[in-house]
Write a protein that holds these residues in place. Structure first.
Motif, PDB file in Angstrom:
ATOM      1  N   LEU A   1       0.535  -1.158   0.557  1.00  0.00           N
ATOM      2  CA  LEU A   1      -0.147   0.295   0.053  1.00  0.00           C
ATOM      3  C   LEU A   1       1.037   1.720  -0.217  1.00  0.00           C
ATOM      4  O   LEU A   1       0.168   2.434  -0.232  1.00  0.00           O
ATOM      5  CB  LEU A   1      -0.836   0.137   0.985  1.00  0.00           C
ATOM      6  CG  LEU A   1      -1.894  -1.325   1.015  1.00  0.00           C
ATOM      7  CD1 LEU A   1      -2.651  -0.559   2.140  1.00  0.00           C
ATOM      8  CD2 LEU A   1      -2.671  -0.573  -0.329  1.00  0.00           C
ATOM      9  N   SER A   2       2.053   0.978  -0.198  1.00  0.00           N
ATOM     10  CA  SER A   2       3.141   2.479  -0.249  1.00  0.00           C
ATOM     11  C   SER A   2       3.151   3.399  -1.234  1.00  0.00           C
ATOM     12  O   SER A   2       3.995   4.283  -1.278  1.00  0.00           O
ATOM     13  CB  SER A   2       4.343   2.083   0.055  1.00  0.00           C
ATOM     14  OG  SER A   2       4.953   1.071  -0.503  1.00  0.00           O
ATOM     15  N   THR A   3       2.333   2.132  -2.261  1.00  0.00           N
ATOM     16  CA  THR A   3       2.331   3.339  -3.445  1.00  0.00           C
ATOM     17  C   THR A   3       1.382   3.841  -3.452  1.00  0.00           C
ATOM     18  O   THR A   3       1.510   4.759  -4.758  1.00  0.00           O
ATOM     19  CB  THR A   3       1.880   1.824  -4.511  1.00  0.00           C
ATOM     20  OG1 THR A   3       0.088   1.179  -4.036  1.00  0.00           O
ATOM     21  CG2 THR A   3       2.665   0.724  -4.989  1.00  0.00           C
ATOM     22  N   ARG A   4       0.737   4.243  -2.862  1.00  0.00           N
ATOM     23  CA  ARG A   4      -0.317   4.899  -1.989  1.00  0.00           C
ATOM     24  C   ARG A   4      -0.784   5.956  -1.057  1.00  0.00           C
ATOM     25  O   ARG A   4      -0.911   6.820  -1.125  1.00  0.00           O
ATOM     26  CB  ARG A   4      -2.209   4.488  -2.631  1.00  0.00           C
ATOM     27  CG  ARG A   4      -2.960   5.275  -2.241  1.00  0.00           C
ATOM     28  CD  ARG A   4      -4.482   5.010  -2.786  1.00  0.00           C
ATOM     29  NE  ARG A   4      -5.173   6.146  -2.497  1.00  0.00           N
ATOM     30  CZ  ARG A   4      -6.354   6.273  -3.823  1.00  0.00           C
ATOM     31  NH1 ARG A   4      -6.523   5.624  -4.467  1.00  0.00           N
ATOM     32  NH2 ARG A   4      -7.524   7.558  -3.470  1.00  0.00           N
ATOM     33  N   LEU A   5       0.050   4.941   0.152  1.00  0.00           N
ATOM     34  CA  LEU A   5      -0.192   5.610   1.387  1.00  0.00           C
ATOM     35  C   LEU A   5       1.069   5.866   2.186  1.00  0.00           C
ATOM     36  O   LEU A   5       1.851   5.602   1.782  1.00  0.00           O
ATOM     37  CB  LEU A   5      -1.488   4.800   2.349  1.00  0.00           C
ATOM     38  CG  LEU A   5      -2.801   3.619   1.808  1.00  0.00           C
ATOM     39  CD1 LEU A   5      -3.287   3.132   2.553  1.00  0.00           C
ATOM     40  CD2 LEU A   5      -3.440   5.550   1.790  1.00  0.00           C
ATOM     41  N   ASP A   6       1.066   6.980   2.901  1.00  0.00           N
ATOM     42  CA  ASP A   6       2.162   7.247   4.157  1.00  0.00           C
ATOM     43  C   ASP A   6       1.881   7.112   5.147  1.00  0.00           C
ATOM     44  O   ASP A   6       1.079   7.061   5.967  1.00  0.00           O
ATOM     45  CB  ASP A   6       2.258   8.798   3.805  1.00  0.00           C
ATOM     46  CG  ASP A   6       3.676   8.732   4.068  1.00  0.00           C
ATOM     47  OD1 ASP A   6       4.426   8.268   5.158  1.00  0.00           O
ATOM     48  OD2 ASP A   6       4.067  10.466   4.581  1.00  0.00           O
ATOM     49  N   ALA A   7       1.928   5.378   5.677  1.00  0.00           N
ATOM     50  CA  ALA A   7       0.726   5.006   6.626  1.00  0.00           C
ATOM     51  C   ALA A   7       1.644   5.345   7.539  1.00  0.00           C
ATOM     52  O   ALA A   7       3.355   5.148   7.673  1.00  0.00           O
ATOM     53  CB  ALA A   7       0.922   3.713   5.674  1.00  0.00           C
ATOM     54  N   GLU A   8       1.161   4.818   8.807  1.00  0.00           N
ATOM     55  CA  GLU A   8       2.123   4.457  10.099  1.00  0.00           C
ATOM     56  C   GLU A   8       1.243   2.983  10.850  1.00  0.00           C
ATOM     57  O   GLU A   8       0.091   2.855  10.584  1.00  0.00           O
ATOM     58  CB  GLU A   8       1.966   5.270  11.182  1.00  0.00           C
ATOM     59  CG  GLU A   8       2.527   6.654  11.031  1.00  0.00           C
ATOM     60  CD  GLU A   8       2.511   7.714  11.412  1.00  0.00           C
ATOM     61  OE1 GLU A   8       3.272   8.895  11.811  1.00  0.00           O
ATOM     62  OE2 GLU A   8       1.085   8.559  11.864  1.00  0.00           O
ATOM     63  N   ALA A   9       2.053   2.195  11.804  1.00  0.00           N
ATOM     64  CA  ALA A   9       1.585   1.809  12.319  1.00  0.00           C
ATOM     65  C   ALA A   9       1.799   1.484  13.753  1.00  0.00           C
ATOM     66  O   ALA A   9       3.240   1.240  14.469  1.00  0.00           O
ATOM     67  CB  ALA A   9       1.993  -0.027  12.296  1.00  0.00           C
ATOM     68  N   LEU A  10       1.301   1.565  15.035  1.00  0.00           N
ATOM     69  CA  LEU A  10       1.740   1.625  16.580  1.00  0.00           C
ATOM     70  C   LEU A  10       1.597   0.638  16.664  1.00  0.00           C
ATOM     71  O   LEU A  10       0.457  -0.682  16.604  1.00  0.00           O
ATOM     72  CB  LEU A  10       0.650   2.673  16.983  1.00  0.00           C
ATOM     73  CG  LEU A  10      -1.201   2.656  17.160  1.00  0.00           C
ATOM     74  CD1 LEU A  10      -1.675   1.874  18.332  1.00  0.00           C
ATOM     75  CD2 LEU A  10      -1.560   4.083  17.630  1.00  0.00           C
ATOM     76  N   ASP A  11       1.998   0.352  17.933  1.00  0.00           N
ATOM     77  CA  ASP A  11       1.732  -0.856  19.054  1.00  0.00           C
ATOM     78  C   ASP A  11       0.928  -0.641  20.296  1.00  0.00           C
ATOM     79  O   ASP A  11       1.479   0.445  20.754  1.00  0.00           O
ATOM     80  CB  ASP A  11       3.314  -1.394  19.737  1.00  0.00           C
ATOM     81  CG  ASP A  11       4.242  -2.097  18.617  1.00  0.00           C
ATOM     82  OD1 ASP A  11       3.584  -2.663  17.446  1.00  0.00           O
ATOM     83  OD2 ASP A  11       5.258  -1.350  18.734  1.00  0.00           O
ATOM     84  N   LEU A  12      -0.195  -1.048  20.989  1.00  0.00           N
ATOM     85  CA  LEU A  12      -1.274  -0.532  21.479  1.00  0.00           C
ATOM     86  C   LEU A  12      -0.265  -0.881  22.795  1.00  0.00           C
ATOM     87  O   LEU A  12       1.301  -1.380  23.244  1.00  0.00           O
ATOM     88  CB  LEU A  12      -1.732  -1.585  21.483  1.00  0.00           C
ATOM     89  CG  LEU A  12      -3.201  -1.446  20.564  1.00  0.00           C
ATOM     90  CD1 LEU A  12      -4.505  -2.682  20.237  1.00  0.00           C
ATOM     91  CD2 LEU A  12      -4.052  -0.029  19.996  1.00  0.00           C
TER      92      LEU A  12
END
Length: 325
Positions: A81-92
Motif C-alpha cells: 500500500l506504500s504505492t498510495r499511502l504514507d502509513a504508520e502502525a502503532l503498538d497498542l
C-alpha cells in the motif's frame, strides 16, 4: 484467488468488495519490519512504525494490530500500500515495543489511545485499518470520532460472539476466570518462545507451513523479548478480559450499535478458516455498517493481511479508489 460473499440470512444485502487493478510491487517477504520511533501519548510510551509512501507524499493511514500482535503484523501489506499511502502502525499499550497502559486495557481505552495519537499528529483524518482487537477499537474510533477517519478497513474484527472458538489454546479461556487466570498465564509464560510462536501461527493462519521462515523467526524473537517484560502477560490477559466485557455490553454502548454509527466508507475482510472470530459474523458485521462492502477469502485464517497480503491490499485500494471517485 477466488473471493466470495456468504449469504447474509436476514441481514441487509452488502456489495462484494472490488479489488483494485492498480500496479503493485511484488510481495517481498524478505523485507524486515519498518523502522519506528517512541512517542509519549497521555503518559504511555507508544512505539510507532512508519512506511513511507510514494514520492511527493501519500495519503495518511494508521494500522492497529490485534490481541497478542504488534505493528510488525502489517509489514508486507504496508509495503504494497506504500504505492498510495504514507502509513504508520502503532503498538497498542502493553504490546510490541510500547510501554504498559496507564488507564487500563479495555476496548474503550485502546480506542481512546488511538484517538489521542491521531489528535497528536494533527494531520487530519486517516485511512484507519484494524485487525481483530484493533478492528473493534477502530470501529469505536470511527463511530465516535468520524472527523478522524477517511475510510475504515476491518480485517476479522473481534465483534461480539459468545460461541466457543474452535482450535484456540485451551489456556486462553481460563485467563477470563478470576484466580485461575493467574495460573493459566503462568502456564503460557512457561512455554518456550518457539512453542508459543508455533501455537500462535497455528491458530492465526489457515496454512501455517506457508509462513516464510524469516517471519517465523521474527515471531519467535518477539515472544522471547516479551517474555522478559513484566507487563506483557498482564496486557494480554487484561485486553482479553476487556474484549470479553465488551461482548456483554448491550444497548447504545454495544459494539453492534457503535458499528451502526460508522459513517466512513468501510471494507470488511474475513477468512473462511478463521479459528478465532467465526466467519459467520462477516455478513452481520458488514450489514451493521451503513456504507460497507465485504470480502470473504477462502482458505485464509484470522490475519488475512499476513496470509494474503496482495488480495487484502487490492481490496483496500479498491475501497480508497471508490471513496475518492
Amino acid at each position: 484467488m477466488t473471493t466470495t460473499a456468504p449469504r447474509a440470512r436476514s441481514y441487509r444485502p452488502v456489495p462484494v468488495a472490488r479489488l483494485s487493478t492498480a500496479p503493485l510491487p511484488p510481495v517481498d517477504a524478505s523485507i524486515p519490519p519498518w523502522p519506528g520511533t517512541r512517542v509519549d501519548i497521555d503518559g504511555v510510551t507508544v512505539f510507532v512504525r512508519r512506511t513511507p509512501g510514494p514520492d511527493g507524499g501519500g495519503e495518511p493511514a494508521l494500522y492497529v494490530h490485534g490481541l497478542g500482535g504488534a505493528s510488525t503484523n502489517w509489514t508486507d501489506y504496508a509495503a504494497l500500500l506504500s504505492t498510495r499511502l504514507d502509513a504508520e502502525a502503532l503498538d497498542l499499550p502493553g504490546f510490541g515495543e510500547s510501554g504498559p497502559a496507564v488507564h487500563g486495557y479495555g476496548i474503550e481505552q485502546h480506542a481512546k489511545l488511538v484517538v489521542a495519537y491521531l489528535e497528536r499528529r494533527g494531520a487530519g483524518p486517516v485511512h484507519l485499518i484494524g485487525n481483530s482487537l484493533g478492528g473493534v477499537a477502530s470501529v469505536l474510533v470511527a463511530a465516535t470520532r468520524p472527523d478522524l477517519v477517511r475510510t475504515l478497513t476491518l480485517v476479522s474484527p473481534a465483534m461480539p460472539s459468545l460461541k466457543p472458538r474452535r482450535g484456540s489454546d485451551l489456556a486462553v479461556p481460563l485467563l477470563l476466570l478470576p484466580g485461575i487466570g493467574t495460573y493459566a498465564q503462568k502456564r503460557l509464560d512457561a512455554l518456550p518462545p518457539q512453542r508459543r510462536a508455533a501455537g500462535l501461527i497455528r491458530i492465526c493462519f489457515a496454512k501455517p507451513d506457508a509462513v516464510p521462515r524469516n517471519r517465523v523467526d521474527e515471531a519467535i524473537a518477539e515472544m522471547a523479548r516479551r517474555k522478559e517484560l513484566p507487563w506483557a502477560g498482564d496486557a494480554f490477559t487484561a485486553s482479553l478480559r476487556g474484549l470479553a466485557r465488551s461482548y456483554l455490553t448491550f444497548g447504545a454502548r454495544s459494539l453492534w450499535k457503535q458499528a451502526a454509527r460508522v459513517s466512513a466508507p468501510t471494507l470488511v475482510i474475513w477468512g473462511t478458516e478463521d479459528r478465532l472470530v467465526p466467519v459467520a459474523l462477516a455478513a452481520r458485521t458488514a450489514a451493521a455498517i451503513p456504507d460497507s462492502r465485504l470480502l470473504v477469502l477462502p482458505d485464509i485464517g484470522h490475519v488475512a493481511q499476513l496470509e494474503a497480503p496482495e488480495t487484502t491490499a487490492r481490496a483496500t485500494l479498491g475501497l480508497l479508489e471508490d471513496a475518492a471517485g
